[in-house]
Design an enzyme around this catalytic site. Structure first.
Site, mmCIF file in Angstrom:
data_model
loop_
_atom_site.group_PDB
_atom_site.id
_atom_site.type_symbol
_atom_site.label_atom_id
_atom_site.label_comp_id
_atom_site.label_asym_id
_atom_site.label_seq_id
_atom_site.Cartn_x
_atom_site.Cartn_y
_atom_site.Cartn_z
ATOM 1 C CB THR A 35 -8.110 7.096 18.224
ATOM 2 O OG1 THR A 35 -7.693 7.204 16.863
ATOM 3 C CG2 THR A 35 -7.888 8.425 18.938
ATOM 4 N N GLY A 90 -7.842 4.424 13.086
ATOM 5 C CA GLY A 90 -9.207 3.979 13.326
ATOM 6 C C GLY A 90 -9.729 4.581 14.624
ATOM 7 C CB CYS A 91 -13.161 5.440 15.720
ATOM 8 S SG CYS A 91 -14.041 3.934 15.262
ATOM 9 C CG PHE A 92 -13.275 0.779 18.210
ATOM 10 C CD1 PHE A 92 -13.997 1.080 19.361
ATOM 11 C CD2 PHE A 92 -13.979 0.315 17.106
ATOM 12 C CE1 PHE A 92 -15.381 0.912 19.411
ATOM 13 C CE2 PHE A 92 -15.362 0.151 17.144
ATOM 14 C CZ PHE A 92 -16.067 0.450 18.305
#
Lengths: 336, 336, 336, 336
Positions: free
Chosen positions: C153, C149-151
């Site tokens: 990462t 997921g972006c967060f």
């Protein structure tokens, strides 16, 4: 592998050139220079290059420049460029110059709009105006490319098919354009202070913008006769992109369904000019070297919209397109 | 009709104060001053006031100031304020001071964070911290209001109900805030140059922001004992607004459905503090003097979100709210 | 030349994947699919690809997919992915999956947060969590990469050096993050309607965001013991980027000058993680696959800031970094 | 105290009208209506009104409307307005109508551009076009004001001095305008989804925008003869404001220094029209009812720039200016 130097690397067009060249398969950066007070590790001058570019930005050493570069991207302001270009050419190098110094073939117009004496009229004669879609053969044949202004790129690409076909009056063209704020350069100022520019839009350079004679010269060359253009730029609250809205009076009756095919045929072979079926927005081209053009009829006039990224097709991308041509590389290399 | 002067009228908080006062039914601007190089017709200094404000912005003349104003909004930077305030008070006037000079009762903390000797500790003692929701009676009783910092306003309003109720540990509070760019003031800089600030967000003042001790002092006063706050500000690409996200560790078990009523009751009588049923965004309060607060439980912690307009409730609006109190006017006047 | 298919190509992560792959020297797009109503010539679905991508976006034909692709970038939402992935793996292919379906090894947590039964626990066991900086060897050894997921990462890269060194308490970590609006995906909604989102900033997913357990799982794996993280996301008025501000309580006394070397050493060999000497902004990394991290001490806590582009390092760029690893290519290929 | 109702209160012009009326000294809101699915406490429909407006937004009850309002601000779309206005007028009320239904005196043009039969031509005849700077006497004499379109307001105010003086050709006027995104209304759509609209700018309504005939009608009325206008709108990435760039061909030789005095004299007595000495930006007028106009000569053409806030002078502010006239109040009341 083409060895590329950038002089004036510390500004926005320098950064954009670096960004593109880092992805270029057949060229590599060998030397970056700037004014002494703007030098340093590239990753400190531009945090976005941290870990990506180990080359520093150094004060210019002409000897080193001549030894280390096959081509120089000269990202200097007008008047400064023509102080360096002659020596570079004399040393046998190739130059893509971002300034206006080699764009206007009429020295009188140059000296009037830029308020400075032209000191290199010799090389000016041999310079090619680097709009490859219209002057590719000249670019191939030169060692000095005058990389076009950002507004002229968008405006002339929008006008060329009409002018070549002789479809419009050439004494009453209006180019209304809006650019993103990166066009103002990197130096802070009141107008571009975020709380002033954000949520704002305003015109500038009313009747006096230096890109007006450049548009007229190139448009005139395309038309084969003098062209009068009223060019009015505006700034909007976004980083990148120029949207030009070009208003022309048709010479004869033009049918609405003639226009799209005219443009599509004219740019059929051009990788970087696209003719979508609806009007473009600047976001369609931002970060790319593409120009999207859409012609239409409205109230008896021909209105043409073109969109480019001012830092790419309007500056660094077009410069590298020109560089690719100068070295016989695939024209789109680094610009995919 | 209260006669109002603004000294330091040429900055963003000056402009916002003018904007509000132009609509105020019981106050009128009589005198505007700034540094000589920033003076001129108000409509030239701020184009938005063209046709709306005929008063010029002039260099400060203390005599004139004392004669023409019942109250002075002192929009000067810290250290400069305390050079003028004593004389204004001696002349019998009232002052709402926007600087930090009269906010921190602990002179040692002031001198450490502002790196300057405090030269007016006499008046400091009598200054009221102008957060009317918490210190209204003190404001009523003074002639010198220390208008709160923008971040402390949002943070302390968010914390007060918890601190008063003794619900949270006071040694581990974190205030994470993001402000719009107008907080940086009107002077151009690299960081706030539009092409740098636009599409950007970054932290600043890490561990050192001067609003940290201010938050701690006022929060401590509310709690009745020392409070430790880690305050971390950020900037985002918008003009106005502060969103504070406040993280607290509950002292005892707190139920999710206790929080909203606690806040709603606490601020029941306050016109400018609202407790919506969902988390606020800064746009909900921009251009207004309101503070929207939403408390929640998450992962065993109490998280409180507050939103204000940094130029209104965080500066000029709150100043005029304080001015209204000083003169016995309806507190919301000019702020509807 | 690796043949790449994208399923779910019509969203923002699909577009970003196309953009990167068009510049990739050793991979080429062979098949793009989407829901029938979102199909069409790629240049019509995304005007930015006009003239750049002749491949259409078509309804999914599993047979064609299996024949034409060596690897599938699966840009589908959670729950949908696990309906396709098993068949792709059975056919011998490799998959980089963008959904959450193969990220959480604890099926119970997955089912609680995603409110759906997990239907492919067999492959889940063999999936590698595709954060190469921490799990490169696992990625090399698998055919199924769960792209993070972006967060998570941004958060986990910020936390890892502290957790590995055992420097911080693992029961009180707070991750406060702000993301650009592209994180919301391409479907219009009230919150992301331009006049509502512009000049706004707000929190969401309070205490309930699905990236919270993902951060905890991965952080726990790095730490070697359970980690409690309060994760609070916010949205700001910009397109791309996540700025995470991570607050930790040190276990023992930590000196300010220990932190930078700790991070710099930890990520010494990592091309995509950079440790600048000052706090990053999202614009430093936008459009790149880089993560910039800056650790600091403030009020006795360790505060770590990390910046990534949510669509690149937070999604498509990291997926292609993983793809490069799966095929033994230079890890930065297409991501320079 | 004038009692004001707003029907169609749930959109952006409704909200802006509420915002202004909350500050109006001689008017008060008594009734707010909207479509049933958009009703609710005003502070829930618009969080910015929390604590500021206790009136709910209710489904329309004509009886209640007639009893509770002296004037109705009718913020309905075209075609819907004319279904309600006749009954309101019959009941003796006054109406300021925001739609196009009573703006175009030529029913044929209305029916062509709006694709609907006009059902209230009786009242149409008596409607005054509510641009007070040009038609104040008519507004005073009516009970039905057709509140002008946003683009026509900016364009006609820019053109009027030239047309009145007969200085320009009336067959070749071009109005190039850029509006903020609030002009698109509150309903989410692909084009105005934040990640699509942000950092973008594009033209729309090419040759077909409904404000074109409105500009032509009103400009023609001012000129005393038919006027042809090519009107081309664009949208930019900001909330509010319209910048119009108007291009005219002079009939006779005009000197550069004639223009400013011409405009300044023409609007001398007008509180809301200002003639600055330099070109305006939209931020100079945002949040205000002001129009800033700057005329210039460029390449032999007269170019006039005007800036308004589309929601204020272009909609709700102008409506309340008209309302003030209808009731004999100071024209700037609520609009300071």
């Amino acid at each position: 592998m083409v060895r590329v130097a950038i002089i004036g690397a510390s500004g926005y067009t320098g950064a954009e050139s670096i960004r593109i060249l880092l992805r270029h398969a057949e060229a590599r950066l060998t030397y970056l220079t700037a004014l002494p007070e703007e030098c340093g590790p590239t990753e400190e001058v531009f945090p976005e290059f941290r870990g990506r570019c180990t080359l520093p930005i150094e004060p210019l050493d002409m000897q080193k420049l001549k030894e280390q570069a096959d081509v120089v991207l000269c990202c200097l302001p007008h008047k400064v460029s023509m102080q360096f270009v002659p020596e570079l050419l004399d040393a046998g190098g190739k130059v893509v110059d971002f300034s206006a110094d080699y764009r206007l073939q009429d020295v009188g117009v140059y000296e009037q709009f830029y308020q400075v004496k032209h000191t290199d009229t010799t090389n000016l004669k041999d310079a090619a105006y680097g709009l490859p879609e219209l002057f590719r053969e000249k670019v191939k044949a030169t060692r000095l490319v005058a990389n076009p202004g950002c507004f002229p790129t968008g405006a002339v690409l929008a006008l060329a098919p009409l002018l070549k076909a002789g479809l419009v009056e050439t004494d009453s063209i209006i180019v209304n354009a809006v650019t993103g704020s990166s066009g103002a350069g990197k130096n802070p100022s009141n107008k571009f202070h975020f709380p002033n520019m954000n949520e704002n839009a305003f015109p500038y350079g009313i009747g006096t913008h230096r890109h007006m004679p450049e548009i007229e010269q190139i448009a005139g060359e395309v038309a084969g006769s003098p062209v009068q253009v009223l060019f009015q730029p505006h700034v909007g609250p976004f980083d990148r992109g120029i949207l030009s809205s070009v208003y022309c009076r048709p010479r004869t009756k033009v049918a609405s369904d003639q226009l799209w095919p005219l443009y599509n045929d004219f740019y059929q072979a051009e990788p970087f000019v696209q003719i979508p079926k609806t009007a473009p927005g600047v976001k369609d081209v931002c970060g790319t070297n593409y120009c999207h053009i859409f012609p239409a009829l409205a109230k008896g006039r021909i209105v043409v919209f073109s969109a480019i990224d001012n830092l790419v097709k309007g500056a660094s991308g077009q410069a590298i397109q020109n560089m690719n041509i100068l070295f016989g590389l695939r024209e789109t290399m680094g610009l995919d």
